[in-house]
Write an enzyme that holds these catalytic residues in place. Structure first.
Site, PDB file in Angstrom:
ATOM      1  N   TYR A  52      -1.376  -0.187  10.544  1.00 53.77           N
ATOM      2  CA  TYR A  52      -1.837  -0.718   9.148  1.00 53.77           C
ATOM      3  C   TYR A  52      -0.564  -0.529   8.042  1.00 53.77           C
ATOM      4  O   TYR A  52      -0.068  -1.302   7.782  1.00 53.77           O
ATOM      5  CB  TYR A  52      -2.869  -0.016   8.396  1.00 53.77           C
ATOM      6  CG  TYR A  52      -3.283  -0.372   7.081  1.00 53.77           C
ATOM      7  CD1 TYR A  52      -3.574  -1.631   6.832  1.00 53.77           C
ATOM      8  CD2 TYR A  52      -3.113   0.318   6.042  1.00 53.77           C
ATOM      9  CE1 TYR A  52      -4.079  -2.122   5.452  1.00 53.77           C
ATOM     10  CE2 TYR A  52      -3.298   0.098   4.667  1.00 53.77           C
ATOM     11  CZ  TYR A  52      -3.855  -1.187   4.498  1.00 53.77           C
ATOM     12  OH  TYR A  52      -3.952  -1.575   3.265  1.00 53.77           O
TER      13      TYR A  52
ATOM     14  N   LYS B 270       2.079  -3.718   6.230  1.00 54.10           N
ATOM     15  CA  LYS B 270       2.144  -3.902   4.909  1.00 54.10           C
ATOM     16  C   LYS B 270       4.009  -3.838   4.726  1.00 54.10           C
ATOM     17  O   LYS B 270       4.440  -4.595   4.038  1.00 54.10           O
ATOM     18  CB  LYS B 270       1.626  -2.623   4.020  1.00 54.10           C
ATOM     19  CG  LYS B 270       0.276  -2.807   4.250  1.00 54.10           C
ATOM     20  CD  LYS B 270      -0.205  -4.032   3.357  1.00 54.10           C
ATOM     21  CE  LYS B 270      -1.708  -4.328   3.524  1.00 54.10           C
ATOM     22  NZ  LYS B 270      -2.128  -5.705   2.929  1.00 54.10           N
TER      23      LYS B 270
ATOM     24  N   SER C 265       0.731  -1.171   0.191  1.00 53.85           N
ATOM     25  CA  SER C 265      -0.043   0.008   0.095  1.00 53.85           C
ATOM     26  C   SER C 265       0.782   1.280  -0.077  1.00 53.85           C
ATOM     27  O   SER C 265       1.940   1.287   0.529  1.00 53.85           O
ATOM     28  CB  SER C 265      -0.986  -0.067   1.284  1.00 53.85           C
ATOM     29  OG  SER C 265      -1.463   1.395   1.242  1.00 53.85           O
TER      30      SER C 265
HETATM   31  P1  NAD Z   1     -11.206  -6.412   1.179  1.00 55.44           P
HETATM   32  O1  NAD Z   1     -11.622  -6.404   2.630  1.00 55.44           O
HETATM   33  O2  NAD Z   1     -12.472  -6.327   0.219  1.00 55.44           O
HETATM   34  O3  NAD Z   1     -10.628  -7.944   0.806  1.00 55.44           O
HETATM   35  C1  NAD Z   1      -9.893  -8.454   1.919  1.00 55.44           C
HETATM   36  C2  NAD Z   1     -10.404  -9.830   1.619  1.00 55.44           C
HETATM   37  O4  NAD Z   1      -9.465 -10.658   2.537  1.00 55.44           O
HETATM   38  C3  NAD Z   1     -11.708 -10.056   2.005  1.00 55.44           C
HETATM   39  O5  NAD Z   1     -12.561 -10.812   1.199  1.00 55.44           O
HETATM   40  C4  NAD Z   1     -11.659 -10.715   3.696  1.00 55.44           C
HETATM   41  O6  NAD Z   1     -12.812 -11.508   3.991  1.00 55.44           O
HETATM   42  C5  NAD Z   1     -10.371 -11.574   3.451  1.00 55.44           C
HETATM   43  N1  NAD Z   1      -9.839 -11.676   4.609  1.00 55.44           N
HETATM   44  C6  NAD Z   1      -9.391 -10.649   5.591  1.00 55.44           C
HETATM   45  N2  NAD Z   1      -8.539 -11.270   6.567  1.00 55.44           N
HETATM   46  C7  NAD Z   1      -8.437 -12.402   6.321  1.00 55.44           C
HETATM   47  C8  NAD Z   1      -7.768 -13.513   6.958  1.00 55.44           C
HETATM   48  N3  NAD Z   1      -7.255 -13.388   8.194  1.00 55.44           N
HETATM   49  N4  NAD Z   1      -7.821 -14.861   6.413  1.00 55.44           N
HETATM   50  C9  NAD Z   1      -8.534 -15.059   5.392  1.00 55.44           C
HETATM   51  N5  NAD Z   1      -9.101 -13.897   4.577  1.00 55.44           N
HETATM   52  C10 NAD Z   1      -8.914 -12.705   5.178  1.00 55.44           C
HETATM   53  O7  NAD Z   1     -10.147  -5.474   0.876  1.00 55.44           O
HETATM   54  P2  NAD Z   1      -9.694  -5.131  -0.520  1.00 55.44           P
HETATM   55  O8  NAD Z   1      -9.823  -3.561  -0.620  1.00 55.44           O
HETATM   56  O9  NAD Z   1     -10.129  -5.936  -1.539  1.00 55.44           O
HETATM   57  O10 NAD Z   1      -8.164  -5.084  -0.217  1.00 55.44           O
HETATM   58  C11 NAD Z   1      -7.216  -5.993  -0.551  1.00 55.44           C
HETATM   59  C12 NAD Z   1      -5.670  -6.041  -0.100  1.00 55.44           C
HETATM   60  O11 NAD Z   1      -5.378  -4.573  -0.965  1.00 55.44           O
HETATM   61  C13 NAD Z   1      -5.570  -5.912   1.202  1.00 55.44           C
HETATM   62  O12 NAD Z   1      -4.546  -6.465   1.733  1.00 55.44           O
HETATM   63  C14 NAD Z   1      -5.553  -4.427   1.496  1.00 55.44           C
HETATM   64  O13 NAD Z   1      -4.452  -4.253   2.521  1.00 55.44           O
HETATM   65  C15 NAD Z   1      -4.904  -4.040   0.412  1.00 55.44           C
HETATM   66  N6  NAD Z   1      -4.930  -2.429  -0.191  1.00 55.44           N
HETATM   67  C16 NAD Z   1      -6.183  -2.004  -0.458  1.00 55.44           C
HETATM   68  C17 NAD Z   1      -6.396  -0.764  -0.671  1.00 55.44           C
HETATM   69  C18 NAD Z   1      -7.801  -0.206  -1.263  1.00 55.44           C
HETATM   70  O14 NAD Z   1      -8.125   1.154  -1.210  1.00 55.44           O
HETATM   71  N7  NAD Z   1      -9.017  -1.046  -1.159  1.00 55.44           N
HETATM   72  C19 NAD Z   1      -5.410   0.234  -0.870  1.00 55.44           C
HETATM   73  C20 NAD Z   1      -3.931  -0.419  -0.710  1.00 55.44           C
HETATM   74  C21 NAD Z   1      -3.887  -1.651  -0.144  1.00 55.44           C
END
Ligand code: NAD
Length: 329
Positions: free
Chosen positions: A143, A147, A119
């Site tokens: 957070y 990362k 991120s």
């Molecule tokens: P999201 O919450 O929609 O998806 C994360 C998924 O992981 C979910 O389906 C959740 O059920 C699953 N999950 C969480 N913890 C878990 C665990 N311990 N075991 C198994 N499954 C688990 O989030 P997203 O927006 O799709 O983000 C995906 C990744 O991208 C994450 O790692 C997040 O930190 C990173 N990220 C997201 C953004 C953003 O703006 N959305 C920005 C930077 C980084």
């Protein structure tokens, strides 16, 4: 051969899963379904598992061996900055512990390719407006720390047992590649604005006196479908066996848009006539954060293809298609 996608039933993961399935790859999704839903990944096998749980290493190792997994894409993580400040140990357990379990299983099952969701939060408050990957990382919340630790864990595993990996540092992810795959959360600017508008409330702008062209914060918005193709580019690069000299890549557009500009476009997309409410700055918001995407272009041959209008339009149509959201007339 199959690809294991941890957290694949979530917002971003489901986009990558759909692109993989569309091109004929076999996909196994591992997700605890705390946020994601199997309805987002029809056509993929879904294994319900908390990757941070005590049994995860064994379950993941068996899965990798029985399904002939060749690569892992690791999205599974908790992603709420405020929650990470309130519950740091849980964030470390989930994000760092879950990743450690995944990497132990990979080492045991001899799976040596990994794409990791990092991120822009690893940069914290960078001293420059346009950030490249060589800027020193100083995350300002747990957070972002989880990362950065994830990236270190992969670099250490490369040295120890030859892991081949890429860490993608996402900037502000938004939009929907398909109407049924919109963002389910209300944590980022566009869903927050939509939610207030749908409830008949004025959207909020925090801070109008920043040193930016219109006084509001400037961010780099990346369409989730472009982000998904960046994962495919990284996966194919690793699969080709080519040496990875660089491992971390910004996934952004190199362009900024101001909060005021985004809010106006969202209001226009809904057809409403509402003036946003202007409030004081929030703590911890850098005035401008834009990702220099030169490296990912040079190494992986990837660039963003969708602009802010595509992001806003697809956010609106996916919002309207989601029965769980309050709709616009
Ligand atoms: P999201 O919450 O929609 O998806 C994360 C998924 O992981 C979910 O389906 C959740 O059920 C699953 N999950 C969480 N913890 C878990 C665990 N311990 N075991 C198994 N499954 C688990 O989030 P997203 O927006 O799709 O983000 C995906 C990744 O991208 C994450 O790692 C997040 O930190 C990173 N990220 C997201 C953004 C953003 O703006 N959305 C920005 C930077 C980084």
């Amino acid at each position: 051969m199959s690809i294991l996608v941890a957290g694949g039933a979530g917002y971003i993961g489901a986009h990558v899963v759909r692109l993989l399935l569309e091109r004929g790859d076999e996909v196994v999704v591992v997700d605890d379904l705390s946020y994601g839903s199997p309805s987002r990944v029809k056509g993929a096998d879904v294994v319900e598992l908390d990757v941070a749980s005590g049994r995860a290493v064994k379950v993941l190792t068996d899965l990798m061996e029985s399904r002939g997994v060749s690569a892992v894409i690791h999205f599974a993580a908790r992603k709420q900055v405020g929650e990470s400040v309130a519950r740091p140990a849980w964030y470390y357990q989930q994000n760092v512990g879950g990743l450690a379990n995944m990497m132990l299983a990979m080492e045991r099952a001899r799976v040596d390719q990994m794409i990791f969701s990092s991120s822009a939060a690893v940069y914290g408050m960078p001293p420059v407006d346009v950030v490249n990957e060589d800027v020193e990382c100083h995350p300002i919340n747990p957070y972002g720390e989880t990362k950065l630790i994830g990236e270190w864990m992969m670099a250490d595993s490369e040295r120890a047992w030859g892991l081949r990996w890429a860490g993608l540092r996402y900037f502000n992810v938004a939009g929907a590649g398909w109407d049924d795959l919109g963002d389910m959360a209300t944590l980022n600017l566009i869903p927050m604005v939509m939610e207030r508008l749908a409830k008949g409330e004025a959207p909020k702008i925090f801070g109008t006196d920043y040193p930016t062209p219109d006084g509001t914060c400037v961010r780099d918005y990346i369409h989730v479908r472009d982000l998904a193709t960046a994962h495919i580019a990284a996966l194919d690069y690793l699969a080709s066996g080519r040496t990875m000299a660089e491992h971390v890549f910004n996934v952004g557009t190199g362009q900024g848009a101001s909060v005021r500009e985004v809010v106006s476009k969202v209001i226009a997309a809904t057809g409403l006539d509402v003036a946003p409410e202007e409030l004081d700055r929030r703590a911890g918001d850098p005035p401008q954060l834009i990702g220099d995407a030169t490296r990912i272009g040079k190494v992986l041959g990837w660039r963003a293809e969708h602009d802010l209008d595509d992001i806003v339009t697809s956010s609106y149509t996916s919002w309207q298609a989601d029965p769980a959201r309050p709709h616009f007339a």
